[in-house]
Design an enzyme around this catalytic site. Structure first.
Site, PDB file in Angstrom:
ATOM      1  N   LYS A 163       0.817  -1.217   0.000  1.00  0.00           N
ATOM      2  CA  LYS A 163       0.000   0.000   0.000  1.00  0.00           C
ATOM      3  C   LYS A 163       0.846   1.261   0.000  1.00  0.00           C
ATOM      4  O   LYS A 163       0.338   2.349  -0.275  1.00  0.00           O
ATOM      5  CB  LYS A 163      -0.965  -0.027   1.179  1.00  0.00           C
ATOM      6  CG  LYS A 163      -2.027  -1.103   1.007  1.00  0.00           C
ATOM      7  CD  LYS A 163      -3.120  -1.004   2.052  1.00  0.00           C
ATOM      8  CE  LYS A 163      -4.274  -1.947   1.739  1.00  0.00           C
ATOM      9  NZ  LYS A 163      -3.958  -3.353   2.067  1.00  0.00           N
TER      10      LYS A 163
HETATM   11  C1  LIG Z   1      -4.655  -4.377   1.587  1.00  0.00           C
HETATM   12  C2  LIG Z   1      -3.967  -5.663   1.575  1.00  0.00           C
HETATM   13  C3  LIG Z   1      -4.390  -6.699   0.739  1.00  0.00           C
HETATM   14  C4  LIG Z   1      -5.618  -6.593  -0.115  1.00  0.00           C
HETATM   15  O1  LIG Z   1      -5.447  -5.670  -1.175  1.00  0.00           O
HETATM   16  P1  LIG Z   1      -6.724  -5.121  -1.940  1.00  0.00           P
HETATM   17  O2  LIG Z   1      -6.183  -4.106  -2.878  1.00  0.00           O
HETATM   18  O3  LIG Z   1      -7.635  -4.526  -0.919  1.00  0.00           O
HETATM   19  O4  LIG Z   1      -7.344  -6.280  -2.629  1.00  0.00           O
HETATM   20  C5  LIG Z   1      -3.647  -7.869   0.714  1.00  0.00           C
HETATM   21  N1  LIG Z   1      -2.573  -8.021   1.495  1.00  0.00           N
HETATM   22  C6  LIG Z   1      -2.152  -7.064   2.315  1.00  0.00           C
HETATM   23  C7  LIG Z   1      -0.968  -7.323   3.174  1.00  0.00           C
HETATM   24  C8  LIG Z   1      -2.808  -5.849   2.380  1.00  0.00           C
HETATM   25  O5  LIG Z   1      -2.388  -4.896   3.197  1.00  0.00           O
END
Ligand SMILES: *Cc1c(COP(=O)(O)O)cnc(C)c1O
Length: 434
Positions: A107
């Site tokens: 993210k």
């Molecule tokens: C947010 C997150 C996901 C999921 O990603 P999306 O874009 O919401 O599908 C998967 N793994 C981790 C570690 C995350 O922080």
């Protein structure tokens, strides 16, 4: 760059408005009116370029002059300043590590790019921007670190009490400055609902300049396309021409970005949507009925989403045609037990430690590769977080082998500050007004 609402193709706004509003008034999601297809020569030559070079070319094409070239280049160089390596862990099975940024999760790509785009558009003397974020764990840390110290911006993070890991909680609550954290007595879906309701509250909208930093913001989606192109560059260098991406999915922003990259001309043989037991999408692909469910708690808690907010974007990219969608996406769902077995197996056989989200992507990739054996296809599973963020999941002997990155060591002595609220909107509203 012009955006439309998935609920009304005639509702059009410039990129800047989509960035600050996050959601159109009709509660659809913003999508680009035109998705450019990149020059096939550039795609064939991707292996010649670095990640920041690829990021610049891709964003320049999609943003289409919304940000002048020199400013865009500066934003990219500042935001995308860490690696996203593809590493082979067994024959044909490769991991794309997306956790080398400051919050140790993928993210960081979205949050760092978004915060710099917002701060670029935020002219001096404009009203303070209030960013509201609901997080199941990783978003909050990435957004907090992305915005920390950015002038004229205040960030409010809502997280479900007792449902984030100790390191995640440290990342959310130790920032101070322009970042405040609220623990909500409820689930991630409750946090998300509170944020959505705040955006639709006339009094709050009047008083504050509200924006969201969740994966629904278009400026988070765009930078996530970069690492798909950059992964393809790396598999070209390894001698492959075909790739299958397995994406651990919760709100489906990550895989949505992959599909956007594919629409822009990236040759991807198949996308695997890997979920935990929150299997709304796998069930939809199988039955044709989309049934939002309450989220259930699992070990891969960043994927505990019963009604993925980006799903409408994906449906929109396929004109709502499930049969078309099924040609490109295969969905899989795994239990906590299977996740733990995968972690143990890969640790034992390959000496590699996966976080629980990553393990689910590995399982889906294994599943697909077993059904479609080929020496020409590079299987790439996305590792979305560093395993140290989820220490309780691992058997002691594996946990002991996880190295603790410097980003975590720096947090340990810091003071934690957060407020506590229930999951009712009135209390949250009073807090914001208060
Ligand atoms: C947010 C997150 C996901 C999921 O990603 P999306 O874009 O919401 O599908 C998967 N793994 C981790 C570690 C995350 O922080």
């Amino acid at each position: 760059m012009i955006l439309y609402s998935t609920n009304n193709k005639d509702l059009r706004v410039p990129f800047k408005e989509g960035v600050f509003n996050s959601l159109p008034a009709d509660k659809g999601l913003y999508m680009p009116v035109s998705i450019p297809v990149l020059d096939p020569e550039f795609i064939a030559d991707l292996h010649k370029y670095s990640l920041p070079e690829i990021a610049f070319r891709v964003s320049k094409a999609i943003l289409n002059n919304a940000i002048p070239e020199s400013d865009l280049k500066a934003i990219i160089d500042e935001a995308i300043n860490f690696e996203a390596p593809v590493i082979e862990i067994s024959k044909g099975i490769n991991v794309l590590e997306l956790f080398h940024g400051p919050s140790l999760a993928f993210k960081d790509f979205g949050a760092r790019f978004m915060s710099r785009v917002m701060s670029y558009f935020l002219k001096e003397g404009e009203k303070q921007l209030d960013v509201l974020v609901a997080t199941s764990g990783d978003t909050g840390g990435a957004v907090a670190l992305g915005f920390l110290g950015v002038p004229n911006v205040r960030v409010t993070i809502l997280f479900p009490k007792g449902k984030v890991s100790p390191i995640q909680e440290l990342q959310l609550t130790t920032n101070g400055q322009n970042i405040r954290a609220i623990e909500i007595d409820g689930t991630f879906d409750d946090c998300q609902a509170l944020v959505k309701q705040a955006f639709n509250d006339p009094e709050l909208k009047e008083k504050f300049r509200l924006t969201s930093a969740n994966s629904i913001n278009i400026s988070r989606l765009i930078p996530q396309t970069f690492y798909y192109f950059n992964a393809y560059a790396q598999i070209q260098r390894m001698g492959y021409k075909e790739v299958v991406f397995s994406v651990p999915s919760g709100n489906f922003g990550n895989i949505g970005a992959g599909l956007l990259a594919w629409k822009m001309g990236l040759p991807v043989k198949q996308f695997l949507a890997a979920t935990n037991s929150n299997d709304t999408v796998p069930e939809f692909l199988q039955t044709g009925v989309y049934k939002a469910k309450p989220s259930v708690q699992t070990w891969s808690n960043a994927m505990d989403v019963g009604d993925p907010s980006n799903w409408v974007r994906i449906m929109d990219m396929f004109g709502g045609d499930r049969d078309l969608l099924k040609k490109v996406i295969t969905a899989y769902s795994y239990s906590d037990g299977e996740t733990l077995e995968a972690i143990k197996q890969v640790h034992a056989e390959n000496g590699y430690i996966m976080c629980p989200h990553t393990a689910i992507a590995w399982l889906a990739l294994k599943g697909w590769m077993t059904e479609h054996p080929s020496d020409d296809v590079a299987g790439v599973f996305l590792s979305t977080a560093h395993p140290c963020k989820f220490p309780d999941i691992f058997p002691a002997e594996i946990a002991a082998e996880i190295d603790i990155p410097v980003q975590v060591k720096e947090l340990e002595g810091k003071e934690r500050i957060s407020s506590s609220l229930g999951n009712d909107f009135e209390g949250f509203k009073a807090f914001l007004l208060g």
